[in-house]
Design an enzyme around this catalytic site. Structure first.
Site, PDB file in Angstrom:
ATOM      1  N   ILE A  13       0.951  -1.345  -0.007  1.00 54.76           N
ATOM      2  CA  ILE A  13      -0.001  -0.156   0.005  1.00 54.76           C
ATOM      3  C   ILE A  13       0.832   1.279   0.023  1.00 54.76           C
ATOM      4  O   ILE A  13       0.404   2.001  -0.504  1.00 54.76           O
ATOM      5  CB  ILE A  13      -1.148  -0.033   1.386  1.00 54.76           C
ATOM      6  CG1 ILE A  13      -2.073   1.202   1.144  1.00 54.76           C
ATOM      7  CG2 ILE A  13      -0.362   0.221   2.774  1.00 54.76           C
ATOM      8  CD1 ILE A  13      -3.152   0.768  -0.017  1.00 54.76           C
ATOM      9  N   SER A  35      11.727   0.869   7.490  1.00 52.22           N
ATOM     10  CA  SER A  35      11.263  -0.374   7.057  1.00 52.22           C
ATOM     11  C   SER A  35      12.442  -1.382   7.300  1.00 52.22           C
ATOM     12  O   SER A  35      13.683  -0.946   7.117  1.00 52.22           O
ATOM     13  CB  SER A  35      10.937  -0.423   5.810  1.00 52.22           C
ATOM     14  OG  SER A  35      10.639  -1.759   4.908  1.00 52.22           O
ATOM     15  N   ARG A  36      12.274  -2.613   7.670  1.00 57.40           N
ATOM     16  CA  ARG A  36      13.081  -3.606   7.619  1.00 57.40           C
ATOM     17  C   ARG A  36      13.589  -4.327   6.332  1.00 57.40           C
ATOM     18  O   ARG A  36      14.692  -4.950   6.414  1.00 57.40           O
ATOM     19  CB  ARG A  36      12.705  -4.577   8.861  1.00 57.40           C
ATOM     20  CG  ARG A  36      12.717  -4.331  10.319  1.00 57.40           C
ATOM     21  CD  ARG A  36      12.292  -5.179  11.179  1.00 57.40           C
ATOM     22  NE  ARG A  36      12.382  -4.808  12.628  1.00 57.40           N
ATOM     23  CZ  ARG A  36      11.219  -4.443  13.273  1.00 57.40           C
ATOM     24  NH1 ARG A  36      10.166  -4.439  12.505  1.00 57.40           N
ATOM     25  NH2 ARG A  36      11.240  -3.859  14.456  1.00 57.40           N
ATOM     26  N   LYS A  89      -5.656   3.086   7.433  1.00 55.70           N
ATOM     27  CA  LYS A  89      -6.808   2.270   8.145  1.00 55.70           C
ATOM     28  C   LYS A  89      -6.638   0.995   8.341  1.00 55.70           C
ATOM     29  O   LYS A  89      -6.038   0.391   7.554  1.00 55.70           O
ATOM     30  CB  LYS A  89      -8.190   2.486   7.243  1.00 55.70           C
ATOM     31  CG  LYS A  89      -8.184   2.071   5.773  1.00 55.70           C
ATOM     32  CD  LYS A  89      -8.458   0.538   5.568  1.00 55.70           C
ATOM     33  CE  LYS A  89      -8.101  -0.146   4.314  1.00 55.70           C
ATOM     34  NZ  LYS A  89      -8.469  -1.604   4.136  1.00 55.70           N
ATOM     35  N   ASP A 167     -10.801  -6.125   6.328  1.00 54.70           N
ATOM     36  CA  ASP A 167      -9.891  -5.093   5.738  1.00 54.70           C
ATOM     37  C   ASP A 167     -10.337  -4.302   4.589  1.00 54.70           C
ATOM     38  O   ASP A 167     -10.252  -3.114   4.763  1.00 54.70           O
ATOM     39  CB  ASP A 167      -8.550  -5.833   5.636  1.00 54.70           C
ATOM     40  CG  ASP A 167      -7.504  -4.835   5.307  1.00 54.70           C
ATOM     41  OD1 ASP A 167      -7.025  -3.980   6.101  1.00 54.70           O
ATOM     42  OD2 ASP A 167      -7.156  -4.528   4.127  1.00 54.70           O
TER      43      ASP A 167
END
Length: 311
Positions: A13, A35-36, A89, A167
């Site tokens: 996303i 971010s990993r 969201k 979701d």
């Protein structure tokens, strides 16, 4: 002048929506990511949220695009560091934790934005205006899509707090709670859960409406061909259909010609514009109605087990 923003979570996303919206905006500068697993070209990346907050005091805003389960701790850290926070969201894994974040943000005098991107779809505002003076007889939500297409390999969606079919389903409820003049509450639900998962793959919901109108929803993650995101309302003045997730509005099968007041194109560009305005106005926007309806479904819903889901 642009405002620095950090984007936390560089998944699908973020790549599809958040990054293009930020990059195209005259208001924002993507100053860092956390971010990993992924990075963004020419943008400083951190693998640790606290390190980013400590080392980049010049970034006043954090946008969280990580799954709901870990979001509370990230948001809490950002608020404690005095940063404005934007939440993908659903805004969290539970109502209580989002309410705590709201209190923390209020106490700190910072902006907290619980985003509902589908409310920014092209014709949602027009649908709200059209329904405002109509008597509702029946409203049906049909939200059917292919989970393999939209959530490939995303196991988090099947875990507690992942919400499963809710979701995407919460997008429909974010629209309905925005466009209906009267409040609704859940009366009953049936949840279809694969025997190897924790969250529903399909669900049917039945709502109570103050005037006695029939309001129901059908959600399904097993839609391999045509993807359906439709809200159909039968009223005393005709039948309204809001299709393609809120992008197109029809009344009695005639496409309404909408004059849009917001020149920005796209849901996520409008979300980031909203965030910029909230900060400018020292305000927050945390509407929990869509999330409340979904969590009520988990409380009231009958569980129906189905075959195991194989990716």
């Amino acid at each position: 002048m642009t405002t620095n923003i950090a984007l936390v979570g560089i998944g699908k996303i973020a790549i599809d929506q958040h990054i293009p919206a930020i990059m195209a905006s005259p208001d924002w500068e993507l100053a860092a990511t956390v971010s990993r697993n992924n990075t963004v070209k020419d943008v400083e990346n951190y693998t640790d949220m606290d390190a980013m907050l400590k080392q980049r005091p010049d970034i006043p805003v954090v946008s969280l695009s990580i799954p709901p389960a870990p979001r509370y701790e990230y948001a809490k850290s950002a608020i404690a560091a005095g940063r404005h926070v934007m939440l993908e969201k659903p805004p969290g894994a539970s109502l209580s934790e989002v309410q705590i974040l709201q209190d923390l943000a209020n106490d700190a005098g910072i902006s907290l934005y619980a985003t509902w991107h589908s409310r920014e779809a092209a014709d949602v505002a027009a649908a709200k205006q059209w329904l405002s003076d109509k008597k509702l007889h029946d409203l049906t939500i049909t939200w059917k899509e292919d989970v393999r297409r939209w959530h490939p390999g995303q196991e988090w969606i099947w875990q507690p707090a992942g919400m499963g079919v809710f979701d995407p389903g919460i997008n429909a409820l974010s629209i309905v709670t925005e466009i209906l003049p009267d409040p609704i509450h859940l009366r009953s639900a049936n949840l279809v859960i694969p025997k190897n998962k924790q969250t529903p793959i399909a669900a049917d919901l039945d709502f109570s409406h103050p005037s006695g109108a029939t309001v129901r929803a059908e959600f399904d993650f097993r839609q391999p061909e045509e993807q359906i995101w439709e809200i159909k309302a039968t009223t005393d003045a005709g039948v309204m259909r809001l299709i393609d997730g809120g992008a197109k509005l029809f009344v009695d099968d005639e496409r309404l010609s909408i004059k849009h007041t917001n020149p920005l194109s796209g849901e996520y560009p409008r979300l980031y514009q909203n965030m910029f305005q909230l900060i400018a106005n020292s305000a927050s926007d945390v509407d929990l109605r869509p999330m409340t309806l979904i969590l009520d479904a988990f409380t009231l819903g009958n569980r129906e087990m189905t075959d195991a889901f194989i990716e």
